[in-house]
Design an enzyme around this catalytic site. Sequence first.
Site, PDB file in Angstrom:
ATOM      1  N   SER A   1       0.858  -1.204   0.000  1.00 17.05           N
ATOM      2  CA  SER A   1       0.000   0.000   0.000  1.00 17.05           C
ATOM      3  C   SER A   1       0.882   1.237   0.000  1.00 17.05           C
ATOM      4  CB  SER A   1      -0.863  -0.001   1.265  1.00 17.05           C
ATOM      5  OG  SER A   1      -1.499   1.245   1.424  1.00 17.05           O
TER       6      SER A   1
ATOM      7  N   TYR B   1      -1.626  -0.254  10.254  1.00 16.99           N
ATOM      8  CA  TYR B   1      -1.790  -0.930   8.949  1.00 16.99           C
ATOM      9  C   TYR B   1      -0.593  -0.595   8.053  1.00 16.99           C
ATOM     10  CZ  TYR B   1      -3.727  -1.342   4.163  1.00 16.99           C
ATOM     11  OH  TYR B   1      -3.929  -1.620   2.837  1.00 16.99           O
TER      12      TYR B   1
ATOM     13  N   LYS C   1       2.210  -2.899   6.018  1.00 13.20           N
ATOM     14  CA  LYS C   1       2.409  -2.813   4.570  1.00 13.20           C
ATOM     15  C   LYS C   1       3.863  -2.446   4.242  1.00 13.20           C
ATOM     16  CE  LYS C   1      -1.549  -4.161   3.183  1.00 13.20           C
ATOM     17  NZ  LYS C   1      -1.722  -5.248   2.221  1.00 13.20           N
TER      18      LYS C   1
HETATM   19  N1  LIG Z   1      -8.602  -0.533  -1.628  1.00  6.18           N
HETATM   20  C1  LIG Z   1      -7.563   0.254  -1.409  1.00  6.18           C
HETATM   21  O1  LIG Z   1      -7.646   1.493  -1.450  1.00  6.18           O
HETATM   22  C2  LIG Z   1      -6.221  -0.340  -1.135  1.00  6.18           C
HETATM   23  C3  LIG Z   1      -5.106   0.524  -1.143  1.00  6.18           C
HETATM   24  C4  LIG Z   1      -3.851  -0.017  -0.911  1.00  6.18           C
HETATM   25  C5  LIG Z   1      -3.716  -1.370  -0.694  1.00  6.18           C
HETATM   26  N2  LIG Z   1      -4.807  -2.193  -0.669  1.00  6.18           N
HETATM   27  C6  LIG Z   1      -4.606  -3.607  -0.457  1.00  6.18           C
HETATM   28  O2  LIG Z   1      -5.228  -4.316  -1.495  1.00  6.18           O
HETATM   29  C7  LIG Z   1      -5.593  -5.615  -1.028  1.00  6.18           C
HETATM   30  C8  LIG Z   1      -7.030  -5.932  -1.394  1.00  6.18           C
HETATM   31  O3  LIG Z   1      -7.870  -4.978  -0.808  1.00  6.18           O
HETATM   32  P1  LIG Z   1      -9.325  -4.624  -1.381  1.00  6.18           P
HETATM   33  O4  LIG Z   1      -9.484  -3.174  -1.235  1.00  6.18           O
HETATM   34  O5  LIG Z   1      -9.530  -5.261  -2.699  1.00  6.18           O
HETATM   35  O6  LIG Z   1     -10.257  -5.341  -0.264  1.00  6.18           O
HETATM   36  P2  LIG Z   1     -11.735  -5.969  -0.363  1.00  6.18           P
HETATM   37  O7  LIG Z   1     -12.479  -5.413  -1.506  1.00  6.18           O
HETATM   38  O8  LIG Z   1     -12.301  -5.830   0.997  1.00  6.18           O
HETATM   39  O9  LIG Z   1     -11.448  -7.525  -0.667  1.00  6.18           O
HETATM   40  C9  LIG Z   1     -10.758  -8.273   0.276  1.00  6.18           C
HETATM   41  C10 LIG Z   1     -10.667  -9.727  -0.182  1.00  6.18           C
HETATM   42  O10 LIG Z   1      -9.881 -10.443   0.772  1.00  6.18           O
HETATM   43  C11 LIG Z   1     -10.675 -11.504   1.345  1.00  6.18           C
HETATM   44  N3  LIG Z   1     -10.296 -11.626   2.748  1.00  6.18           N
HETATM   45  C12 LIG Z   1     -10.462 -10.711   3.736  1.00  6.18           C
HETATM   46  N4  LIG Z   1     -10.001 -11.203   4.894  1.00  6.18           N
HETATM   47  C13 LIG Z   1      -9.536 -12.446   4.633  1.00  6.18           C
HETATM   48  C14 LIG Z   1      -8.957 -13.471   5.441  1.00  6.18           C
HETATM   49  N5  LIG Z   1      -8.766 -13.316   6.755  1.00  6.18           N
HETATM   50  N6  LIG Z   1      -8.590 -14.620   4.831  1.00  6.18           N
HETATM   51  C15 LIG Z   1      -8.770 -14.788   3.496  1.00  6.18           C
HETATM   52  N7  LIG Z   1      -9.328 -13.885   2.697  1.00  6.18           N
HETATM   53  C16 LIG Z   1      -9.710 -12.713   3.265  1.00  6.18           C
HETATM   54  C17 LIG Z   1     -12.121 -11.077   1.116  1.00  6.18           C
HETATM   55  O11 LIG Z   1     -13.014 -12.191   1.062  1.00  6.18           O
HETATM   56  P3  LIG Z   1     -13.737 -12.767   2.416  1.00  6.18           P
HETATM   57  O12 LIG Z   1     -14.113 -11.592   3.246  1.00  6.18           O
HETATM   58  O13 LIG Z   1     -14.901 -13.557   1.916  1.00  6.18           O
HETATM   59  O14 LIG Z   1     -12.707 -13.633   3.077  1.00  6.18           O
HETATM   60  C18 LIG Z   1     -12.006 -10.428  -0.249  1.00  6.18           C
HETATM   61  O15 LIG Z   1     -11.952 -11.399  -1.264  1.00  6.18           O
HETATM   62  C19 LIG Z   1      -5.281  -5.613   0.465  1.00  6.18           C
HETATM   63  O16 LIG Z   1      -4.011  -6.176   0.672  1.00  6.18           O
HETATM   64  C20 LIG Z   1      -5.230  -4.137   0.816  1.00  6.18           C
HETATM   65  O17 LIG Z   1      -4.410  -3.900   1.937  1.00  6.18           O
HETATM   66  C21 LIG Z   1      -6.066  -1.694  -0.892  1.00  6.18           C
END
Ligand SMILES: NC(=O)c1ccc[n+]([C@@H]2O[C@H](COP(=O)([O-])OP(=O)(O)OC[C@H]3O[C@@H](n4cnc5c(N)ncnc54)[C@H](OP(=O)(O)O)[C@@H]3O)[C@@H](O)[C@H]2O)c1
Length: 255
Positions: A145, A158, A162
């Site tokens: 991130s 967090y 990261k």
């Molecule tokens: N969105 C942003 O702005 C952003 C920015 C920087 C980095 N990131 C990073 O991008 C990645 C994805 O984030 P996202 O925004 O796409 O999140 P999201 O839309 O909430 O999706 C999260 C995914 O991870 C799964 N998950 C959550 N907890 C889990 C667990 N304990 N075990 C296995 N699977 C799990 C969820 O499915 P279930 O809940 O069904 O398990 C879902 O498939 C993360 O690493 C986040 O830190 C996101």
Amino acid sequence: MAVFCLDGKTALVTGSSRGIGQAIAVSMAEAGARTVISGRNVDTCESVARSIREDGGHAMAATADIGDEPSLELLVQQVEREFGTIDILICNAASNSHFGSLLDFNAEAFRKMMDNNVASALTLAKLCVPAMKAQRDGVIILISSLAGLFGFRDLGPYGLSKAADISLVQHLAVELGEHNIRANAIAPGVVKTEFARPMWDDRQRAAPMLAATPLGRLGEPADIAGAVTFLASDAASFITGQTLVIDGGLSASGV
Ligand SMILES: NC(=O)c1ccc[n+]([C@@H]2O[C@H](COP(=O)([O-])OP(=O)(O)OC[C@H]3O[C@@H](n4cnc5c(N)ncnc54)[C@H](OP(=O)(O)O)[C@@H]3O)[C@@H](O)[C@H]2O)c1
């Protein structure tokens, strides 16, 4: 173009039942990979896998909780049984159990985040690397991130987890390079998913970020997916130990 093609490869994408992980999985499948959709909920994983298959791709669903080491072991065993060696490991699932001031830091919540966001990637690497070594080919990509590179209000603990991911790919790259295994990270800015809703749903918070972003918008999951697929492909065969920032130019703006 052949150099971007993932035909014959198996890609495991954690957290691919929605959000960024789902977009990555779809992109991998479009590039030809046998793609594993993973998350904790079997129905949502099945639904994404089915939709990829309906579009002509190869996909299977396999549940696991990244916070539970035995379930990660079972996940890798199941994938190897059904799809063969995992050539591409994408550690995308993560959690943020502390949104708020660093001074309200809670040690238990922090440990959980380090387990989910860092230790799980190391565990999966440990499980996948022996087969990658045997075939002298493998790719590991961690979704870090922008908060791992810069300070952001409310994202401190967090962000620490990261930052550890960025360090982890550097160490993996150094240790595994001689086996032709590459490790890289992606550092997205704010991407409009459920996970990041507190960052973009609040207009007051989002406005200064938008104003400082040269491309003038927040990210969408598809903005991240193509870059991950590129890093997984032979087009990136000499790139390892790096972190690619995808933030619409926010971090370049100097604000
Ligand atoms: N969105 C942003 O702005 C952003 C920015 C920087 C980095 N990131 C990073 O991008 C990645 C994805 O984030 P996202 O925004 O796409 O999140 P999201 O839309 O909430 O999706 C999260 C995914 O991870 C799964 N998950 C959550 N907890 C889990 C667990 N304990 N075990 C296995 N699977 C799990 C969820 O499915 P279930 O809940 O069904 O398990 C879902 O498939 C993360 O690493 C986040 O830190 C996101």
